[in-house]
Design a protein around this motif. Structure first.
Motif, PDB file in Angstrom:
ATOM      1  N   GLN A 162      -8.903  -2.005   2.438  1.00  0.00           N
ATOM      2  CA  GLN A 162      -8.078  -2.828   1.549  1.00  0.00           C
ATOM      3  C   GLN A 162      -6.876  -2.040   1.040  1.00  0.00           C
ATOM      4  O   GLN A 162      -5.754  -2.568   0.995  1.00  0.00           O
ATOM      5  CB  GLN A 162      -8.914  -3.343   0.383  1.00  0.00           C
ATOM      6  CG  GLN A 162      -9.949  -4.358   0.799  1.00  0.00           C
ATOM      7  CD  GLN A 162     -10.925  -4.716  -0.310  1.00  0.00           C
ATOM      8  OE1 GLN A 162     -11.141  -3.958  -1.243  1.00  0.00           O
ATOM      9  NE2 GLN A 162     -11.531  -5.894  -0.194  1.00  0.00           N
ATOM     10  N   ILE A 163      -7.093  -0.803   0.665  1.00  0.00           N
ATOM     11  CA  ILE A 163      -5.998   0.032   0.167  1.00  0.00           C
ATOM     12  C   ILE A 163      -4.988   0.277   1.285  1.00  0.00           C
ATOM     13  O   ILE A 163      -3.770   0.165   1.071  1.00  0.00           O
ATOM     14  CB  ILE A 163      -6.542   1.363  -0.387  1.00  0.00           C
ATOM     15  CG1 ILE A 163      -7.355   1.106  -1.665  1.00  0.00           C
ATOM     16  CG2 ILE A 163      -5.406   2.351  -0.661  1.00  0.00           C
ATOM     17  CD1 ILE A 163      -8.203   2.292  -2.109  1.00  0.00           C
ATOM     18  N   THR A 164      -5.481   0.588   2.472  1.00  0.00           N
ATOM     19  CA  THR A 164      -4.594   0.828   3.611  1.00  0.00           C
ATOM     20  C   THR A 164      -3.766  -0.418   3.910  1.00  0.00           C
ATOM     21  O   THR A 164      -2.559  -0.321   4.180  1.00  0.00           O
ATOM     22  CB  THR A 164      -5.422   1.235   4.849  1.00  0.00           C
ATOM     23  OG1 THR A 164      -6.163   2.419   4.529  1.00  0.00           O
ATOM     24  CG2 THR A 164      -4.540   1.509   6.047  1.00  0.00           C
ATOM     25  N   GLY A 165      -4.398  -1.578   3.847  1.00  0.00           N
ATOM     26  CA  GLY A 165      -3.673  -2.826   4.078  1.00  0.00           C
ATOM     27  C   GLY A 165      -2.580  -3.053   3.055  1.00  0.00           C
ATOM     28  O   GLY A 165      -1.457  -3.440   3.403  1.00  0.00           O
ATOM     29  N   ALA A 166      -2.883  -2.813   1.782  1.00  0.00           N
ATOM     30  CA  ALA A 166      -1.875  -2.986   0.726  1.00  0.00           C
ATOM     31  C   ALA A 166      -0.714  -2.012   0.924  1.00  0.00           C
ATOM     32  O   ALA A 166       0.448  -2.402   0.790  1.00  0.00           O
ATOM     33  CB  ALA A 166      -2.507  -2.790  -0.652  1.00  0.00           C
TER      34      ALA A 166
END
Length: 109
Positions: free
Chosen positions: A63-67
């Motif tokens: 999720q962090i990588t996507g953001a």
């Protein structure tokens, strides 16, 4: 209040990027620790708990990588389903949100 994903305050995005990068480092370190501690204790409930922690940590990293990717490519704050702006309040609570609330509700069904 919605964020216009084309004209987001650059300093806010820089702060968010730094915060997400810190979260990424923390979650990566946690994943490393959990992986190293994954010795089999013979206790099935402990193995289940360990697997759940590993899964949750990997999901957080994704999720962090996507953001961070959406910030980099300029699509942060836009719903990935309908393209409308995601409300600022939602992004403050859930900075990795990919969908506006109506689209998230449809996605969860």
């Amino acid at each position: 209040m919605s964020i216009d994903h084309r004209a987001v305050d650059r300093s806010w995005l820089a702060d968010l990027r730094a915060s997400l990068a810190d979260d990424f480092a923390t979650q990566t370190a946690r994943l490393r620790e959990l992986t190293e501690l994954s010795a089999d204790t013979g206790d099935p409930s402990e193995a289940h708990h360990q697997a759940a922690l590993l899964s949750a940590t990997r999901r957080n990293i994704e999720q962090i990588t996507g953001a961070l990717g959406r910030i980099s490519d300029g699509t942060y704050g836009a719903c990935q389903k309908c393209g409308k702006s995601i409300p600022a309040e939602r992004l403050e609570v859930l900075p990795h949100a990919r969908f506006c609330v109506p689209c998230q509700e449809k996605h969860n069904r």
